[in-house]
Design an enzyme around this catalytic site. Structure first.
Site, PDB file in Angstrom:
ATOM      1  N   TYR A  65      59.514  35.948  12.929  1.00 54.99           N
ATOM      2  CA  TYR A  65      58.524  36.810  12.279  1.00 54.99           C
ATOM      3  C   TYR A  65      57.653  37.167  13.713  1.00 54.99           C
ATOM      4  O   TYR A  65      57.259  38.169  13.732  1.00 54.99           O
ATOM      5  CB  TYR A  65      57.944  35.803  11.327  1.00 54.99           C
ATOM      6  CG  TYR A  65      56.817  36.155  10.753  1.00 54.99           C
ATOM      7  CD1 TYR A  65      56.640  36.845   9.625  1.00 54.99           C
ATOM      8  CD2 TYR A  65      55.478  36.193  11.489  1.00 54.99           C
ATOM      9  CE1 TYR A  65      55.552  37.592   8.848  1.00 54.99           C
ATOM     10  CE2 TYR A  65      54.354  37.265  10.930  1.00 54.99           C
ATOM     11  CZ  TYR A  65      54.251  37.548   9.618  1.00 54.99           C
ATOM     12  OH  TYR A  65      53.143  38.110   9.356  1.00 54.99           O
ATOM     13  N   ASP A  66      57.452  35.990  14.537  1.00 56.82           N
ATOM     14  CA  ASP A  66      56.526  36.210  15.639  1.00 56.82           C
ATOM     15  C   ASP A  66      57.017  37.388  16.469  1.00 56.82           C
ATOM     16  O   ASP A  66      56.028  38.152  16.731  1.00 56.82           O
ATOM     17  CB  ASP A  66      56.462  34.868  16.397  1.00 56.82           C
ATOM     18  CG  ASP A  66      55.322  35.099  17.551  1.00 56.82           C
ATOM     19  OD1 ASP A  66      54.312  35.355  17.301  1.00 56.82           O
ATOM     20  OD2 ASP A  66      55.971  34.729  18.805  1.00 56.82           O
ATOM     21  N   MET A  67      58.144  37.392  16.731  1.00 57.84           N
ATOM     22  CA  MET A  67      58.647  38.505  17.564  1.00 57.84           C
ATOM     23  C   MET A  67      58.787  39.725  17.117  1.00 57.84           C
ATOM     24  O   MET A  67      58.754  40.826  17.867  1.00 57.84           O
ATOM     25  CB  MET A  67      60.066  37.876  18.167  1.00 57.84           C
ATOM     26  CG  MET A  67      59.997  36.588  19.098  1.00 57.84           C
ATOM     27  SD  MET A  67      61.478  36.467  19.769  1.00 57.84           S
ATOM     28  CE  MET A  67      61.369  37.705  21.103  1.00 57.84           C
ATOM     29  N   LYS A  92      56.550  41.159  14.422  1.00 58.28           N
ATOM     30  CA  LYS A  92      55.167  41.224  13.739  1.00 58.28           C
ATOM     31  C   LYS A  92      54.709  42.644  14.403  1.00 58.28           C
ATOM     32  O   LYS A  92      53.851  43.200  13.738  1.00 58.28           O
ATOM     33  CB  LYS A  92      54.568  40.332  13.593  1.00 58.28           C
ATOM     34  CG  LYS A  92      53.979  39.805  14.822  1.00 58.28           C
ATOM     35  CD  LYS A  92      52.833  38.534  14.507  1.00 58.28           C
ATOM     36  CE  LYS A  92      52.283  38.063  15.757  1.00 58.28           C
ATOM     37  NZ  LYS A  92      52.683  37.142  16.578  1.00 58.28           N
TER      38      LYS A  92
END
Length: 162
Positions: free
Chosen positions: A132-134, A136
């Site tokens: 998710y973090d990478m 977004k």
């Protein structure tokens, strides 16, 4: 053990939270496999090449494996009543299924007095959060759909999700 004999293992006789005393348990080989599924959507999945998504932060799935391994090793720091464990193995498999979802499998193992379900679940979850973090920056329309225990061996009971 029947349903009437089951109790919450992390409560003492007074109903207070307590770490389970495993001192009398025998050491056995214990494994657990957990799975998280992440739905990235077409906007992100169009960047999938050679089994990974490349971003400015680096290869998404490879970074998720490293983060998931780190998370599994730190489980007892995150979940208050988990025993600190020296994992003997923590392995990941990340694939895209026929529904175009990212499927993360984390398998943890140890020879010890307590199981590694929480470590496998934490590893799969941290890997999903890393994806998710990478991703977004491409889109926030990302769903971490589910995380579940798939199998567990060793200890009193084995488990396999059907």
């Amino acid at each position: 053990m029947n349903e009437q004999e089951k109790t919450f293992s992390h409560l003492d006789a007074g109903g207070n939270p307590a770490m389970v005393d495993v001192s009398a348990k025998a050491e056995t080989k214990r494994t657990a496999q957990a799975q998280s599924i992440v739905v990235l959507g077409e906007e992100i999945m169009q960047h999938l090449t050679n089994g990974d998504i490349q971003t400015k932060k680096g290869p998404v799935f490879q970074t998720a494996i490293i983060a998931g391994t780190m998370g599994a090793k730190k489980t007892s720091d995150l979940i208050p009543l988990c025993h600190p464990l020296g994992l003997e193995s923590c392995k990941f498999n990340i694939q895209v299924n026929e529904a175009n979802e990212v499927v993360i499998d984390c398998t943890a193992s140890i020879t010890g007095k307590t199981g590694v379900e929480m470590e496998a679940l934490t590893g799969a979850t941290v890997a999903a959060l890393t994806i998710y973090d990478m991703c977004k920056a491409f889109s926030h329309d990302i769903v971490i759909k589910e995380t579940k225990l798939m199998t567990k061996t060793g200890g009193k009971n084995d488990f396999e999700r059907k």
